[in-house]
Design a protein around this motif. Structure first.
Motif, short mmCIF file in Angstrom:
data_model
loop_
_atom_site.label_atom_id
_atom_site.label_comp_id
_atom_site.label_asym_id
_atom_site.label_seq_id
_atom_site.Cartn_x
_atom_site.Cartn_y
_atom_site.Cartn_z
N VAL A 29 -5.45 6.41 -2.97
CA VAL A 29 -5.03 5.17 -2.34
C VAL A 29 -4.56 4.26 -3.48
N LEU A 42 -9.86 -2.18 -2.57
CA LEU A 42 -10.11 -0.74 -2.58
C LEU A 42 -11.60 -0.44 -2.34
N LYS A 75 -11.62 9.90 -1.40
CA LYS A 75 -10.64 8.87 -1.74
C LYS A 75 -10.85 8.33 -3.15
N GLY A 117 -9.23 5.39 -5.63
CA GLY A 117 -8.40 4.20 -5.57
C GLY A 117 -7.95 3.70 -6.92
N LEU A 177 0.83 -1.20 0.00
CA LEU A 177 0.00 0.00 0.00
C LEU A 177 0.85 1.24 0.00
N ASP A 187 -10.94 -0.51 1.79
CA ASP A 187 -10.53 0.90 1.85
C ASP A 187 -11.70 1.83 1.61
N SER A 243 -0.12 5.04 0.20
CA SER A 243 -1.20 6.00 0.36
C SER A 243 -0.66 7.39 0.15
#
Length: 398
Positions: free
Chosen positions: A75, A93, A32, A34, A14, A97, A16
């Motif tokens: 992300v 994701l 966010k 992804g 990951l 996430d 970020s």
């Protein structure tokens, strides 16, 4: 199409990318986005500038207050150019996430399964690369390609140039990596040129993990084509040129897909003088007058201290398309954003984009040629940055 690349399995890590200036309340208040990118493995040289293109857009949108009043946070997961991993990453994701939006990865190889995950979860999916026809034949309604042309149309600029020559090459050789993004353009060029009476003297497909091209270069030299068409992705483009230099063969005309557009790495790999007169087709040029292009180029230089590549521009364009749809709808409604994109034209750094019901853009790529150490646009005339075309490739520099 059966794709059997399973040897690059690399565990996802990951990365970020949180905006430097967090919104009030921390990352919980951020928007966010992804993506899974091949940051390691054989496509890392494509993903790295593409990743940077996303970062430039992120910096610029956050400097303006974010998207829908929320700071943007990317992300990003690494898939190592593995199809199983890219599927796992996009599922993660979405389910773990809990990203608000998705954005695409690099290559048709990865975008094919990744876009399936997005469609299954009824999420918008805008891809910066991966124009294989197979991707757009599955009835997905939230899928959009952010380049002006796909693999089905990628051959047209160079085919048109050769067709218009008063003295066409008599013979041609065709070489390409086994990948859906190279298979189709090379096949289309071969069909077109054979229809023009250009005789095929050599044809070869090679696996993506091929490192040594000396035997292939020797076979090309022995067949002696006037025209060499090479369907390359990145490193293989330079490696074939290096092998041709070693065996001492220079085709009169050399056309390669993708690889010559990597302005930061290709000239160093093959030697800048050896880039002279090499053709390619591309979606973007740094001197294009499209809205936002100068800002992108300046922002990339300032943020990374180097010139942006086409891969960087393509990811920036995908983010532009995503931004346009979200801002127009005014909320994170995946279906409404997709419907708006289907009904409207978006102004981007690769020009105005509009799509059919499959997510295929209505446009065409640019024909480019290396001249005097710079990648210039030679067609269409309306977009040309060079006064003329170099008709014949000079011999390799020693």
């Amino acid at each position: 199409m059966t794709i059997d690349r399973r040897s690059f399995l690399i565990g996802a890590s990951l990365l970020s990318l949180t905006a430097a200036c967090a919104s009030p309340g921390g990352s919980s208040g951020s928007l966010k986005i992804g993506a899974s990118l091949p940051l390691t493995g054989p496509a890392a040289d494509v993903a790295d500038p593409g990743h940077k293109g996303y970062q430039v857009w992120q910096s610029q949108i956050n400097a303006r207050g974010g998207l829908l009043g929320r700071k943007v946070e990317f992300v990003i997961l690494d898939d190592g150019f593995d199809q199983n991993t890219v599927v796992s990453n996009y599922n993660r994701l979405i389910s773990q996430d809990r990203v608000d939006l998705l954005i695409g990865t690099f290559s048709s190889f990865l975008n094919l399964p990744a876009s399936t995950v997005a469609d299954r979860n009824r999420m918008l999916y805008i891809e910066p690369s991966g124009g294989a026809a197979e991707i757009f034949s599955r009835g997905h309604t939230r899928l959009f390609f952010s380049q002006p042309g796909t693999t089905d149309t990628a051959h047209r600029p160079f085919a048109g140039y050769v067709e218009g020559l008063s003295r066409r090459p008599a013979t041609a050789a065709y070489l390409h990596q086994d990948d859906p993004s190279t298979d189709v353009p090379v096949r289309n060029l071969r069909k077109t040129f054979e229809g023009l009476g250009i005789r095929t003297v050599y044809g070869q497909k090679y696996p993506p993990d091929t490192k040594n091209f000396d035997a292939i270069a020797n076979a090309i030299r022995q067949s002696g084509p006037a025209l060499l068409v090479h369907g390359a992705l990145e490193v293989d483009g330079a490696a074939v040129v290096q092998a041709l230099q070693r065996v001492g063969f220079t085709p009169e005309i050399l056309y390669q897909t993708r690889a010559p557009s990597s302005v930061n790495t290709y000239p160093k790999a093959v030697g800048e003088p050896n880039t002279e007169a090499i053709f390619t087709a591309g979606s973007w040029h740094p001197a294009a007058k499209y809205p936002g292009n100068a800002e992108f180029v300046t922002g990339y230089r300032e943020q990374f201290g180097q010139e942006p590549s086409e891969d960087a521009a393509n990811s920036y364009t995908a983010a532009q398309v995503l931004q346009a749809g979200v801002e127009a709808v005014g909320r994170l409604d995946q279906d409404a954003i997709a419907a708006w994109l289907h009904a409207n034209t978006v102004q981007t750094i690769v020009g105005p984009l509009k799509w059919d019901r499959r997510g295929v853009p209505d446009g065409s790529l640019l024909l480019m040629q290396w001249q005097a150490g710079k990648l210039e646009v030679v067609a269409p005339a309306s977009a040309a940055t060079a006064a003329s075309v170099i008709a014949s490739k000079p011999s390799w520099a020693t």
